[in-house]
Scaffold this active site. Structure first.
Site, PDB file in Angstrom:
ATOM      1  N   GLU A 166      -4.362  -0.449  -5.287  1.00 30.31           N
ATOM      2  CA  GLU A 166      -4.467   0.659  -6.231  1.00 30.31           C
ATOM      3  C   GLU A 166      -3.168   0.912  -6.982  1.00 30.31           C
ATOM      4  OE1 GLU A 166      -5.984   4.052  -4.109  1.00 30.31           O
ATOM      5  OE2 GLU A 166      -7.892   3.102  -3.682  1.00 30.31           O
TER       6      GLU A 166
ATOM      7  N   HIS B 190       0.874  -1.174   0.000  1.00 30.67           N
ATOM      8  CA  HIS B 190       0.000   0.000   0.000  1.00 30.67           C
ATOM      9  C   HIS B 190       0.916   1.229   0.000  1.00 30.67           C
ATOM     10  CE1 HIS B 190      -4.308   1.390   1.097  1.00 30.67           C
ATOM     11  NE2 HIS B 190      -3.626   2.485   0.824  1.00 30.67           N
TER      12      HIS B 190
ATOM     13  N   TYR C 214     -15.019   5.504  -4.710  1.00 34.29           N
ATOM     14  CA  TYR C 214     -15.362   6.725  -3.975  1.00 34.29           C
ATOM     15  C   TYR C 214     -16.301   7.639  -4.744  1.00 34.29           C
ATOM     16  CZ  TYR C 214     -11.803   5.390  -0.631  1.00 34.29           C
ATOM     17  OH  TYR C 214     -11.092   4.710   0.331  1.00 34.29           O
TER      18      TYR C 214
HETATM   19  O1  IFM Z   1      -6.549   7.008   1.883  1.00 35.57           O
HETATM   20  C1  IFM Z   1      -6.678   6.458   0.621  1.00 35.57           C
HETATM   21  C2  IFM Z   1      -6.191   5.032   0.609  1.00 35.57           C
HETATM   22  O2  IFM Z   1      -4.880   4.926   1.047  1.00 35.57           O
HETATM   23  C3  IFM Z   1      -6.260   4.461  -0.783  1.00 35.57           C
HETATM   24  N1  IFM Z   1      -7.568   4.665  -1.353  1.00 35.57           N
HETATM   25  C4  IFM Z   1      -8.163   5.964  -1.273  1.00 35.57           C
HETATM   26  C5  IFM Z   1      -8.109   6.465   0.165  1.00 35.57           C
HETATM   27  C6  IFM Z   1      -8.757   7.867   0.247  1.00 35.57           C
HETATM   28  O3  IFM Z   1      -8.058   8.762  -0.551  1.00 35.57           O
END
Ligand code: IFM
Length: 488
Positions: A176, A131, A305
């Site tokens: 991601e 991550h 999101y």
């Molecule tokens: O905080 C991040 C996370 O680390 C990865 N996905 C999106 C989140 C919000 O921006």
């Protein structure tokens, strides 16, 4: 009205199926702190956050939520909320401080204690290997644009597979990779902050390769029977104007199919290769790589999101660059399509990130993934919202907007389930307010508030709401506070 319910996505009486997982998620650099303790080496986010001007307010992850020392209390919070699973990430530089070579036993011991603590509390450990905290030494040697980083990741996967693979419930290779590649090496708003479009595409490929090899390495070394997965942040696109279809095709190729193509179909989409031909010849793809990348996985992790709206740039009007990820200083997240496609302002309402609230996009995404990959089980590995919470005099955090966001997105999830999507669970982002990358501590996503002066935790109303959902599997009725806010 849609075919499945009302357009505000606040359906009543929703019951989730037995066995549906309700969890929460965090990531190592965002919560752990203890940046120099017990042999942890520096990561690219340590370097980036300590570079003036890169992160709002000069914030760093040096202390973050101090989860490294407070993990037991945090596990207690999760148990109190009745959560079934915890999605955390392992800091590569805690396990291998320089990314290769020596293994740091103290790092292994930390995650081993964490995993045992979760199991003791009946919470399934869902561990992500990457991550975003790449060991700085590996970046110094070229970072993700260099193939050697995928080699190092394979070794790291073997080490954690051997150490924790007897107990981890689900392995997730990458979180991601879109952000790691394009924001890290193209747009530069994320560590290591480079602006090299060709390097961003090389990073895409080496992250894909790292994923496929890590699945194989974890399988070979895990003594238990874990599930294997990867988490992608899918871009749900809308288009406007004459070239809407072309604009969406281009961004879909870069953002979504650049990862699902090799990982789930064993090939890069031909239109992606054509669109980016002026940037790179993709000579970094070696014979045999695609077969290595294309590994069966048990669940595909989905982070969602908001949506994005695009149009083909007319070449005349001032160009907008609203890709939902600020912090850039000149780079582009879209190699080959910068100056071709334009991101335009979304209709609101918005969260504190400026991201539009669009629960219908989540339902649409889940249905679309089912159509594209009918046999692939799915898991929502992140969904949530930042809002500027306030603390009442009695200490309570009545985060009505976050409760509403969660209600509407869980309605979308339920609608997808009702239409037969094989969706196994939902992880709220995040358990805790934490270090939100380029925004530092200014954006709060937690269902538990963290006071960054005292590090005290307070369960917000959204946490209490989520607890009821996890406990009953029934989406709670609208509360009086929510009603009052919605009536305004
Ligand atoms: O905080 C991040 C996370 O680390 C990865 N996905 C999106 C989140 C919000 O921006």
């Amino acid at each position: 009205m849609t075919a499945t319910g009302n357009t505000d996505f606040r359906d009543a009486g929703l019951v989730f199926p037995e066995g549906f997982t309700f969890g929460s998620a965090t990531a190592s650099y965002q919560v752990e702190g203890a940046a120099t303790e017990d042999g942890r080496g520096p990561s690219i986010w340590d370097t980036f956050s300590h570079t003036p001007g890169k992160v709002w307010n000069g914030d760093t992850g040096d202390v973050a939520c101090d989860h490294y020392h407070r993990w037991e209390a945090d596990l207690g919070l999760m148990a109190g909320l009745g959560l079934n699973a915890y999605r955390f990430s392992i800091a590569w530089p805690r396990i291998m401080p320089t990314g290769t070579g020596e293994v740091n036993q103290a790092g292994i011991d930390f995650y081993s204690r964490l995993v045992d603590g979760l199991l003791e509390r009946g919470i399934r450990p869902v561990a992500t290997l990457y991550h975003w905290d790449l060991p700085q030494s590996l970046e110094d040697a070229g970072g993700w644009p260099a193939r050697a980083t995928a080699d190092a990741f394979t070794r790291y996967a073997e080490v954690v597979g051997q150490a924790l693979g007897d107990r981890v419930h689900t392995w997730t290779t990458l979180n991601e990779p879109w952000c790691s590649a394009y924001l890290g090496y193209g747009q530069g708003g994320h560590a290591p902050g480079r602006h090299e479009p060709a390097a961003a595409l090389a990073a895409v490929h080496h992250l894909n390769l790292a994923h496929g090899r890590a699945v194989q390495a974890l399988r070979a070394t895990s003594a238990g029977d874990p599930d294997y997965s990867v988490t992608l942040n899918f871009h749900v696109l809308r288009g406007i104007g004459d070239g809407a279809g072309e604009a969406m095709r281009r961004i879909d190729a870069l953002a979504n199919r650049a990862f699902t193509g090799p990982m789930l179909r064993g090939a890069y989409p031909s239109d992606l290769l054509e669109d980016t031909a002026s940037v790179t010849d993709w000579g970094f793809v070696h014979d045999g790589d695609l077969a290595e990348i294309h590994q069966p996985i048990d669940v595909l992790g989905v982070n969602y999101y908001s949506t994005a709206t695009l149009r083909l740039w007319d070449g005349v009007s001032p160009k907008q660059q609203n890709d939902g990820h600020k912090g850039a200083d000149g780079g582009t997240a879209w190699p080959g399509s910068d100056g071709v496609v334009e991101f335009v302002e979304q209709p609101g309402p918005y969260t504190d990130m400026g991201w539009n609230i669009a629960p219908e996009g989540l339902e649409e995404l889940l249905l679309s993934l089912r159509e594209q990959f009918p046999a692939q089980p799915l898991m929502i590995t992140e969904n949530g919202a930042a809002f500027p919470d306030t603390v009442d005099p009695d200490g309570a955090v009545h985060d009505v907007e976050r409760v509403d966001y969660l209600r509407r997105h869980l309605t979308a999830v339920h609608r997808a389930l009702s239409q037969g999507v094989d969706l196994r669970g939902y992880f709220v982002w995040s358990l805790l307010d934490n270090f939100e990358w380029g925004y530092g501590y200014a954006k709060r996503f937690g269902i538990v508030r963290v006071d960054f002066d005292t590090l005290e935790r307070t369960v917000k109303d959204s946490g209490l709401w989520y607890r009821e959902l996890a406990h009953t599997r029934v989406v709670p009725e609208l509360g009086p506070r929510e009603r009052r806010t919605l009536d305004r």
